[in-house]
Design a protein around this motif. Structure first.
Motif, PDB file in Angstrom:
ATOM      1  N   ARG A 234      29.323  39.271  48.570  1.00 37.90           N
ATOM      2  CA  ARG A 234      28.681  39.009  47.285  1.00 37.90           C
ATOM      3  C   ARG A 234      28.897  40.103  46.242  1.00 37.90           C
ATOM      4  O   ARG A 234      29.194  39.830  45.092  1.00 37.90           O
ATOM      5  CB  ARG A 234      27.185  38.795  47.491  1.00 37.90           C
ATOM      6  CG  ARG A 234      26.503  38.395  46.213  1.00 37.90           C
ATOM      7  CD  ARG A 234      25.123  37.869  46.467  1.00 37.90           C
ATOM      8  NE  ARG A 234      24.593  37.343  45.224  1.00 37.90           N
ATOM      9  CZ  ARG A 234      23.379  37.555  44.812  1.00 37.90           C
ATOM     10  NH1 ARG A 234      22.546  38.249  45.552  1.00 37.90           N
ATOM     11  NH2 ARG A 234      22.983  37.056  43.674  1.00 37.90           N
ATOM     12  N   GLU A 235      28.717  41.348  46.616  1.00 37.63           N
ATOM     13  CA  GLU A 235      28.747  42.426  45.630  1.00 37.63           C
ATOM     14  C   GLU A 235      30.138  42.772  45.113  1.00 37.63           C
ATOM     15  O   GLU A 235      30.328  42.920  43.932  1.00 37.63           O
ATOM     16  CB  GLU A 235      28.075  43.682  46.206  1.00 37.63           C
ATOM     17  CG  GLU A 235      26.591  43.518  46.423  1.00 37.63           C
ATOM     18  CD  GLU A 235      25.836  43.167  45.142  1.00 37.63           C
ATOM     19  OE1 GLU A 235      26.129  43.750  44.086  1.00 37.63           O
ATOM     20  OE2 GLU A 235      24.952  42.294  45.217  1.00 37.63           O
ATOM     21  N   ARG A 236      31.101  42.932  46.014  1.00 38.68           N
ATOM     22  CA  ARG A 236      32.411  43.412  45.568  1.00 38.68           C
ATOM     23  C   ARG A 236      33.547  42.537  46.085  1.00 38.68           C
ATOM     24  O   ARG A 236      34.574  43.030  46.522  1.00 38.68           O
ATOM     25  CB  ARG A 236      32.597  44.858  45.998  1.00 38.68           C
ATOM     26  CG  ARG A 236      31.607  45.756  45.298  1.00 38.68           C
ATOM     27  CD  ARG A 236      31.764  47.221  45.530  1.00 38.68           C
ATOM     28  NE  ARG A 236      32.699  47.622  46.550  1.00 38.68           N
ATOM     29  CZ  ARG A 236      32.555  48.706  47.269  1.00 38.68           C
ATOM     30  NH1 ARG A 236      31.525  49.473  47.114  1.00 38.68           N
ATOM     31  NH2 ARG A 236      33.451  49.043  48.163  1.00 38.68           N
ATOM     32  N   ILE A 237      33.387  41.244  45.971  1.00 34.57           N
ATOM     33  CA  ILE A 237      34.420  40.323  46.455  1.00 34.57           C
ATOM     34  C   ILE A 237      35.717  40.462  45.657  1.00 34.57           C
ATOM     35  O   ILE A 237      36.793  40.166  46.161  1.00 34.57           O
ATOM     36  CB  ILE A 237      33.912  38.854  46.462  1.00 34.57           C
ATOM     37  CG1 ILE A 237      34.947  37.927  47.129  1.00 34.57           C
ATOM     38  CG2 ILE A 237      33.588  38.373  45.061  1.00 34.57           C
ATOM     39  CD1 ILE A 237      35.238  38.225  48.557  1.00 34.57           C
ATOM     40  N   VAL A 238      35.640  40.928  44.437  1.00 30.20           N
ATOM     41  CA  VAL A 238      36.847  41.051  43.619  1.00 30.20           C
ATOM     42  C   VAL A 238      37.826  42.074  44.199  1.00 30.20           C
ATOM     43  O   VAL A 238      39.038  41.953  44.021  1.00 30.20           O
ATOM     44  CB  VAL A 238      36.508  41.384  42.149  1.00 30.20           C
ATOM     45  CG1 VAL A 238      35.973  42.799  42.007  1.00 30.20           C
ATOM     46  CG2 VAL A 238      37.710  41.169  41.248  1.00 30.20           C
ATOM     47  N   GLN A 239      37.326  43.087  44.901  1.00 29.51           N
ATOM     48  CA  GLN A 239      38.179  44.179  45.375  1.00 29.51           C
ATOM     49  C   GLN A 239      39.362  43.720  46.239  1.00 29.51           C
ATOM     50  O   GLN A 239      40.501  44.100  45.951  1.00 29.51           O
ATOM     51  CB  GLN A 239      37.328  45.205  46.104  1.00 29.51           C
ATOM     52  CG  GLN A 239      38.064  46.469  46.435  1.00 29.51           C
ATOM     53  CD  GLN A 239      37.152  47.483  47.094  1.00 29.51           C
ATOM     54  OE1 GLN A 239      36.371  47.128  47.976  1.00 29.51           O
ATOM     55  NE2 GLN A 239      37.259  48.723  46.683  1.00 29.51           N
ATOM     56  N   PRO A 240      39.162  42.908  47.283  1.00 29.49           N
ATOM     57  CA  PRO A 240      40.332  42.490  48.070  1.00 29.49           C
ATOM     58  C   PRO A 240      41.334  41.657  47.262  1.00 29.49           C
ATOM     59  O   PRO A 240      42.538  41.762  47.479  1.00 29.49           O
ATOM     60  CB  PRO A 240      39.732  41.647  49.202  1.00 29.49           C
ATOM     61  CG  PRO A 240      38.298  41.999  49.254  1.00 29.49           C
ATOM     62  CD  PRO A 240      37.910  42.458  47.891  1.00 29.49           C
ATOM     63  N   PHE A 241      40.843  40.864  46.331  1.00 29.43           N
ATOM     64  CA  PHE A 241      41.744  40.066  45.497  1.00 29.43           C
ATOM     65  C   PHE A 241      42.540  40.968  44.549  1.00 29.43           C
ATOM     66  O   PHE A 241      43.738  40.766  44.347  1.00 29.43           O
ATOM     67  CB  PHE A 241      40.956  39.015  44.718  1.00 29.43           C
ATOM     68  CG  PHE A 241      40.456  37.892  45.571  1.00 29.43           C
ATOM     69  CD1 PHE A 241      41.237  36.770  45.816  1.00 29.43           C
ATOM     70  CD2 PHE A 241      39.197  37.943  46.139  1.00 29.43           C
ATOM     71  CE1 PHE A 241      40.777  35.735  46.615  1.00 29.43           C
ATOM     72  CE2 PHE A 241      38.722  36.910  46.932  1.00 29.43           C
ATOM     73  CZ  PHE A 241      39.515  35.799  47.175  1.00 29.43           C
ATOM     74  N   ALA A 242      41.883  41.974  43.972  1.00 33.23           N
ATOM     75  CA  ALA A 242      42.572  42.910  43.081  1.00 33.23           C
ATOM     76  C   ALA A 242      43.613  43.721  43.851  1.00 33.23           C
ATOM     77  O   ALA A 242      44.743  43.916  43.377  1.00 33.23           O
ATOM     78  CB  ALA A 242      41.565  43.833  42.407  1.00 33.23           C
ATOM     79  N   HIS A 243      43.249  44.176  45.054  1.00 27.46           N
ATOM     80  CA  HIS A 243      44.204  44.921  45.871  1.00 27.46           C
ATOM     81  C   HIS A 243      45.408  44.055  46.215  1.00 27.46           C
ATOM     82  O   HIS A 243      46.554  44.519  46.161  1.00 27.46           O
ATOM     83  CB  HIS A 243      43.547  45.423  47.151  1.00 27.46           C
ATOM     84  CG  HIS A 243      42.596  46.552  46.923  1.00 27.46           C
ATOM     85  ND1 HIS A 243      41.736  46.987  47.901  1.00 27.46           N
ATOM     86  CD2 HIS A 243      42.354  47.340  45.852  1.00 27.46           C
ATOM     87  CE1 HIS A 243      41.024  48.001  47.445  1.00 27.46           C
ATOM     88  NE2 HIS A 243      41.377  48.219  46.197  1.00 27.46           N
ATOM     89  N   GLN A 244      45.161  42.797  46.557  1.00 22.68           N
ATOM     90  CA  GLN A 244      46.265  41.896  46.894  1.00 22.68           C
ATOM     91  C   GLN A 244      47.169  41.691  45.688  1.00 22.68           C
ATOM     92  O   GLN A 244      48.395  41.663  45.814  1.00 22.68           O
ATOM     93  CB  GLN A 244      45.744  40.558  47.421  1.00 22.68           C
ATOM     94  CG  GLN A 244      46.846  39.631  47.919  1.00 22.68           C
ATOM     95  CD  GLN A 244      47.601  40.189  49.107  1.00 22.68           C
ATOM     96  OE1 GLN A 244      47.009  40.697  50.055  1.00 22.68           O
ATOM     97  NE2 GLN A 244      48.921  40.121  49.075  1.00 22.68           N
ATOM     98  N   ARG A 245      46.585  41.564  44.519  1.00 28.33           N
ATOM     99  CA  ARG A 245      47.376  41.392  43.293  1.00 28.33           C
ATOM    100  C   ARG A 245      48.286  42.598  43.060  1.00 28.33           C
ATOM    101  O   ARG A 245      49.451  42.459  42.691  1.00 28.33           O
ATOM    102  CB  ARG A 245      46.433  41.182  42.105  1.00 28.33           C
ATOM    103  CG  ARG A 245      47.092  41.025  40.759  1.00 28.33           C
ATOM    104  CD  ARG A 245      47.799  39.670  40.682  1.00 28.33           C
ATOM    105  NE  ARG A 245      48.385  39.470  39.388  1.00 28.33           N
ATOM    106  CZ  ARG A 245      48.041  38.515  38.543  1.00 28.33           C
ATOM    107  NH1 ARG A 245      47.130  37.631  38.890  1.00 28.33           N
ATOM    108  NH2 ARG A 245      48.616  38.395  37.395  1.00 28.33           N
TER     109      ARG A 245
END
Length: 178
Positions: A78-89
């Protein structure tokens, strides 16, 4: 620690790390001049501060294929779900086709202090938005799959599976040639 130990056992000849170096960004020398980088962890500190590395929970690299799996380890997303997507990008841009992310989670529950109950705190709309428009994650893996993420419509956007499938899927990715 537990997942790292399991991965060391499962992939004894593979490299385990927490950082993905991204060279030729051009600012490492400037950062080294500004920071007092010395000691045992100097290179790791330099990569972390220079913008020349992605720092994550676990990276497993097959030295014979040079393919790697990124495993972000989360209690909840919930809190930092964006992080793995940003790293993958970032790694998709720097190393197309080499890295794949497999997000490992415990659950998506939270205690409600008002009602003294436990409730699921999924963010399916946010996860779907990131999967469709930011970067492709290979899957979400849970000890206890949230009901909303198990739904057929969500499964079409992003596979969500029981935790026991994680190492099998990572192994499949690592074994393929780039």
């Amino acid at each position: 620690m537990l997942i790292g130990a399991i991965c060391r056992q499962r992939f004894p000849d593979y490299r385990l790390s927490k950082h993905i170096p991204i060279k030729d960004v051009g600012i490492a020398e400037q950062v080294a001049d500004v920071l007092d980088v010395a000691g045992e962890n100097a290179q790791e500190d330099l990569e972390t501060f220079s913008g020349d590395a992605v720092s994550t929970d676990l990276v497993i690299t097959n030295p014979s294929t040079d393919r790697a799996a990124i495993i972000p380890l989360k209690i909840t997303t919930r809190e930092r779900i964006v992080q793995p997507f940003a790293h993958q990008r970032i790694v998709d841009s720097a190393f197309p086709g080499r890295y794949a992310s497999f997000i490992a989670c415990i659950s998506e529950v939270q205690r409600d202090d008002k009602t003294q109950t436990v409730k699921q705190v999924c963010v399916p709309g946010t996860v779907a938005l990131f999967q469709k428009h930011l970067a492709k994650i290979q899957g979400l893996y849970y000890c206890d799959i949230p009901v909303r993420y198990a739904a057929a419509d969500f499964q079409q956007v992003l596979p969500v599976q029981s935790f026991h499938k994680l190492l099998e899927d990572v192994s499949t990715h690592l074994g393929r040639s780039a």
